[in-house]
Write an enzyme that holds these catalytic residues in place. Structure first.
Site, PDB file in Angstrom:
ATOM      1  N   HIS A 130       0.839  -1.217  -0.130  1.00 29.45           N
ATOM      2  CA  HIS A 130       0.150  -0.043   0.031  1.00 29.45           C
ATOM      3  C   HIS A 130       0.752   1.488   0.118  1.00 29.45           C
ATOM      4  CE1 HIS A 130      -2.595   3.058   1.630  1.00 29.45           C
ATOM      5  NE2 HIS A 130      -3.778   2.217   1.540  1.00 29.45           N
ATOM      6  N   ASP A 207       3.031  -4.674   7.873  1.00 32.07           N
ATOM      7  CA  ASP A 207       1.889  -3.791   7.641  1.00 32.07           C
ATOM      8  C   ASP A 207       0.658  -4.832   7.865  1.00 32.07           C
ATOM      9  OD1 ASP A 207      -0.370  -2.743   7.022  1.00 32.07           O
ATOM     10  OD2 ASP A 207       0.470  -1.626   4.965  1.00 32.07           O
ATOM     11  N   GLN A 210      -4.479  -5.245   6.914  1.00 29.95           N
ATOM     12  CA  GLN A 210      -5.654  -6.068   6.432  1.00 29.95           C
ATOM     13  C   GLN A 210      -5.534  -7.412   7.059  1.00 29.95           C
ATOM     14  OE1 GLN A 210      -7.945  -5.109   4.607  1.00 29.95           O
ATOM     15  NE2 GLN A 210      -7.309  -3.239   3.717  1.00 29.95           N
ATOM     16  N   LYS A 233     -10.459  -0.530  10.527  1.00 30.35           N
ATOM     17  CA  LYS A 233     -10.838  -1.605   9.682  1.00 30.35           C
ATOM     18  C   LYS A 233     -10.946  -2.783  10.378  1.00 30.35           C
ATOM     19  CE  LYS A 233      -7.252  -0.105   6.097  1.00 30.35           C
ATOM     20  NZ  LYS A 233      -7.738   0.338   4.956  1.00 30.35           N
ATOM     21  N   CYS A 373      -4.545   2.495  -3.741  1.00 26.51           N
ATOM     22  CA  CYS A 373      -3.423   3.259  -3.270  1.00 26.51           C
ATOM     23  C   CYS A 373      -2.321   1.820  -3.467  1.00 26.51           C
ATOM     24  CB  CYS A 373      -3.514   3.137  -1.636  1.00 26.51           C
ATOM     25  SG  CYS A 373      -4.712   4.416  -1.185  1.00 26.51           S
TER      26      CYS A 373
HETATM   27  N1  PMP Z   1      -1.818  -0.897   4.563  1.00 23.77           N
HETATM   28  C1  PMP Z   1      -2.622  -1.428   4.195  1.00 23.77           C
HETATM   29  C2  PMP Z   1      -2.519  -2.791   3.608  1.00 23.77           C
HETATM   30  C3  PMP Z   1      -4.094  -0.856   4.024  1.00 23.77           C
HETATM   31  O1  PMP Z   1      -4.954  -1.755   3.299  1.00 23.77           O
HETATM   32  C4  PMP Z   1      -4.322   0.246   4.124  1.00 23.77           C
HETATM   33  C5  PMP Z   1      -5.632   1.081   4.214  1.00 23.77           C
HETATM   34  N2  PMP Z   1      -6.256   0.953   3.069  1.00 23.77           N
HETATM   35  C6  PMP Z   1      -3.377   0.991   4.947  1.00 23.77           C
HETATM   36  C7  PMP Z   1      -2.059   0.499   4.957  1.00 23.77           C
HETATM   37  C8  PMP Z   1      -3.502   2.637   5.548  1.00 23.77           C
HETATM   38  O2  PMP Z   1      -4.534   2.663   6.545  1.00 23.77           O
HETATM   39  P1  PMP Z   1      -4.624   3.930   7.061  1.00 23.77           P
HETATM   40  O3  PMP Z   1      -5.363   4.845   5.977  1.00 23.77           O
HETATM   41  O4  PMP Z   1      -5.754   3.292   7.899  1.00 23.77           O
HETATM   42  O5  PMP Z   1      -3.677   4.438   7.733  1.00 23.77           O
END
Ligand code: PMP
Length: 415
Positions: A130, A207, A210, A233, A373
């Site tokens: 991401h 990270d 998910q 999430k 993203c």
């Molecule tokens: N890493 C991953 C794998 C994600 O799916 C996301 C959110 N889509 C993020 C980081 C970023 O999370 P946040 O926008 O809640 O900071």
């Protein structure tokens, strides 16, 4: 309905009743919420925890000697302890509250990276990260004259472990990798990734944005050094997330935010920092958010994460089978549900994903369409965007049927 989704002892109907928004209608259709990788819905227990805080003991924490402040402090710290139990952290002070995964990773990139990464050093990561586990490292690399190196992986996000092991050299300073892809659903072999890195004395950041919401995750069993995730999430509020860090690493880290609560002594020209966790939580934190996240992990723990994972696994297996039966639908990521979580990206014929998303929305089905993203991964997949359906504990096989029906209608619409 071709699968029994309550075999794991998880009663989806009872769970659904805990989530008020799931009873909503969208465009006069029952809401089918399949955008959980973007954010999850909230159970009444979380909504009520926020309301109770604001209605009965709203106060700032740590500094007050009055009853409300003492209660708010106790509940805030109880939430930290609850999160620590949920991920099996050794100490509650290894849980640092942040705004979310993005802030947690930036905190490591600044507070740890600026101290430990220098000219010519290398950071290992994957092409499926991401942007929030990519851009902070690019920024660090630029500040410090370091370089990013990409771990070899196939188009389904499967890591080449032998190629990975060969990438370590004297300049490798950090491995940072997603535990579950937010596009492909691929679950990475995190424990093995950590084991190999530690053989070379290199720390690993996971990270887990998910993974922690959907799988049982034990940070001690994984032996991970840093783990970042977001409350929103995993049934919690927005604006709250976590950086878990090994105590020794957090102790040695520099704060990102200077200000109230994080100091021991402030003089006119210098200051000293207090201990963990406050050192890394400068300013008034998201008190309500942390308390809400505490209620969320309590809810998930009561349902049981192994049951949540099994339920989503059953649904994913069912959805993959249904989608691969639909002519012209191309599903990305591993087709074996063993290797993935309930995040399914796909492309329908040559219809733009935004058009598919708009047509599904007209049927009351919430999915996401875009690059999620993950622009480098989109380039590797050779598509500008995908449609993404993502499950959680309250989804049902009937909802998968709705999705498949909606896709069939979208295909017919553009035929
Ligand atoms: N890493 C991953 C794998 C994600 O799916 C996301 C959110 N889509 C993020 C980081 C970023 O999370 P946040 O926008 O809640 O900071």
């Amino acid at each position: 309905m071709a699968v029994e989704t309550s075999t794991a002892g998880l009663d989806a109907a009872a769970i659904r009743a805990d989530f008020p928004v799931l009873a909503e209608q969208v465009h006069e259709r029952p809401l089918v919420y399949l955008d959980n990788a973007a954010t999850s819905q909230k159970p009444r227990a979380v909504i009520e925890a926020l309301q109770t805080y604001y209605e009965t003991y709203n106060a700032n924490i740590h500094r007050g000697l009055h009853a409300l402040s003492e209660r708010a402090t106790a509940e805030y710290e109880a939430a930290r302890a609850g999160v620590a139990r949920f991920i099996n952290a050794r100490h509650a002070h290894e849980v640092i509250f942040t705004r979310g995964t993005t802030e947690a990773i930036n905190l490591v990139a600044r507070g740890w990276g600026d101290e430990n990464v220098g000219e010519g050093d290398e950071i290992l990561l994957t092409e499926m990260e991401h942007h929030s586990n990519l851009v902070p490292w690019q920024m660090l690399a630029k500040r410090r004259g370091a370089a990013l190196r990409y771990i070899p992986m196939d188009v389904d996000g499967r890591i080449d472990l032998e190629g990975y092991a060969r990438q370590f050299g004297p300049r490798t300073r950090l491995v940072t990798i997603t535990q579950m892809s937010n596009v492909l659903g691929t679950i990475t072999p995190a424990a093995e990734v950590v084991r190999v890195a530690h053989e070379h004395g290199v720390p690993v950041l996971l990270d887990a944005a998910q993974s922690i919401p959907h799988l049982p995750v034990d940070v001690q069993a994984l032996d991970a050094d840093f783990v970042a995730f977001s409350g929103h999430k995993m049934l919690g509020p927005t604006g709250i997330g976590v950086l878990y860090g090994r105590e020794s690493l957090l102790d040695a880290m520099e704060p990102l935010l200077g200000g109230g609560s994080m100091i021991r002594v402030v003089e006119l020209h210098r200051s000293s920092w207090t201990g963990l966790p406050d050192k890394l939580e400068g300013g008034t934190p998201n008190i309500a958010g942390a308390i809400g996240l505490g209620a969320a992990v309590e809810y998930l723990a009561a349902v049981g994460m192994p049951g949540v994972a099994r339920h989503e696994h059953n649904l994913t297996e069912y959805a993959l089978a249904q989608l691969s039966d639909l002519e012209g639908v191309r599903v990305f990521g591993p087709m074996d549900a063993e290797d993935r979580g309930g995040v399914i990206s796909f492309y329908v014929g040559d219809i733009h994903p935004h058009d598919v998303g708009t047509l599904l929305d007209a049927d009351g089905i919430a999915v996401r369409a875009g690059h999620h993203c993950a622009q480098p991964l989109m380039r590797k997949l050779g598509v500008p965007a995908t449609v993404r359906a993502s499950m959680y504990l309250y989804n049902t096989a009937d909802e998968v049927d709705c999705l498949v029906g909606g896709i069939a209608r979208a295909k017919a619409f553009f035929a």
